[in-house]
Enzyme design. Structure first.
Site, short mmCIF file in Angstrom:
data_model
loop_
_atom_site.label_atom_id
_atom_site.label_comp_id
_atom_site.label_asym_id
_atom_site.label_seq_id
_atom_site.Cartn_x
_atom_site.Cartn_y
_atom_site.Cartn_z
N GLN A 184 0.81 -1.21 0.00
CA GLN A 184 0.00 0.00 0.00
C GLN A 184 0.85 1.27 0.00
OE1 GLN A 184 -3.55 -0.32 2.83
NE2 GLN A 184 -2.19 -1.89 3.63
N TYR A 218 5.01 -9.42 15.78
CA TYR A 218 5.12 -8.37 14.78
C TYR A 218 5.73 -7.11 15.41
CZ TYR A 218 3.64 -4.47 11.82
OH TYR A 218 3.61 -3.32 11.07
#
Length: 298
Positions: free
Chosen positions: A15, A128
């Site tokens: 993105q 993460y």
């Protein structure tokens, strides 16, 4: 100043990387590499590419972003979020380039009652977040000129993100249940790319000595997220309100405890952008206004 100025951009299938291909035009010759042209799991390939291209700037939005999958795929998340940024930073230092890297609100545990500032203690709750924090630390440890830009709740009109998921599910279902007790700022990928280019334009405004001085004074970590705040539930409601779809589902608020996921999420993902504004004179628009513009351009 080197001629031509080469800007090496990674992650162009993502993105933010997609938006950066357009916003970085004018800063130099942008060489945009996706995963098929540059395998970030291969440290030697990264070194070879940087040494061959001799960029003045490396912009790295590429990352392992599958938050839940990272819980069981620690090795790959580490390769992309820690090892690759470290090698980019080492090579940037070697060739005299600067590095722009993107990080996340997930480096915080979400227990602070106010918006996080850059100097707040980090304590990620999931793999993460841990790998993204380790990547930040690896970059800083090299001493290269760098900007680390932490952002949050990224969405856009391509790839996998909350906006596109809501639009898809809204077309299929009459009712959706969405978490209402996690707060943050949904940030449009276009906003991230636009503000990045505005900041970097300042770095090349002068001669070589002035550019070096600019990086010496500004290297560090900054928060770059949309203005305002909302919950995932509030974000979903705004999506359906502003999208103008003929079919609009009922969006029910639920606690995060009712939607368990492999990776824990912070309850508070709000980040202050005051340092970014003070340092560079730029500030992201309110999340709702950015969402309206994003949906208008579909």
């Amino acid at each position: 100043m080197r001629e031509p100025r080469v800007v090496l951009l990674t992650g162009t299938s993502g993105q933010v990387g997609f938006e950066l291909q357009r916003s970085l035009q004018g800063l130099g010759t942008v060489v945009a590499l996706d995963r098929h042209r540059l395998d970030l799991r291969d440290p030697q390939q990264i070194r070879d590419v940087v040494r061959a291209m001799q960029p003045v700037l490396i912009v790295n939005p590429a990352a392992y972003t599958a938050v839940d999958a990272a819980e069981s795929d620690v090795a790959d998340a580490t390769r992309l979020n820690v090892d690759a940024p470290r090698v980019f930073a080492e090579e940037a230092k070697r060739v005299g380039a600067a590095l722009v890297h993107y990080s996340t609100d997930y480096v915080f545990d979400g227990t602070k009652p106010e918006a996080y500032v850059e100097s707040d203690p980090t304590d990620p709750r999931n793999v993460y977040g841990k790998t993204k924090l380790a990547g930040e630390q690896a970059i800083a440890a090299t001493g290269c000129n760098h900007l680390i830009l932490r952002t949050s709740w990224v969405y856009g009109t391509r790839g996998k993100n909350f906006l596109l998921t809501m639009l898809r599910l809204g077309a299929e279902r009459d009712e959706l249940s969405v978490v209402a007790d996690q707060i943050g700022a949904p940030t449009w990928a276009n906003t991230i790319a636009s503000l990045t280019s505005q900041v970097l334009a300042q770095s090349v405004a002068g001669n070589d000595d002035e550019t070096r001085d600019w990086w010496r004074r500004h290297s560090g970590t900054y928060h770059l997220s949309a203005g305002g705040e909302t919950s995932w539930h509030g974000f979903a409601e705004a999506i359906f309100e502003l999208a103008g779809e003929a079919r609009r589902p009922l969006v029910k608020p639920i606690p995060a405890s009712s939607y368990p996921t492999p990776a824990a999420r912070p309850a508070n993902s709000r980040m202050s952008n005051d340092k970014l504004a003070a340092s560079f004179g730029v500030r992201a628009p309110d999340w709702r206004e950015a969402l309206r513009l994003c949906l208008a351009g579909r």
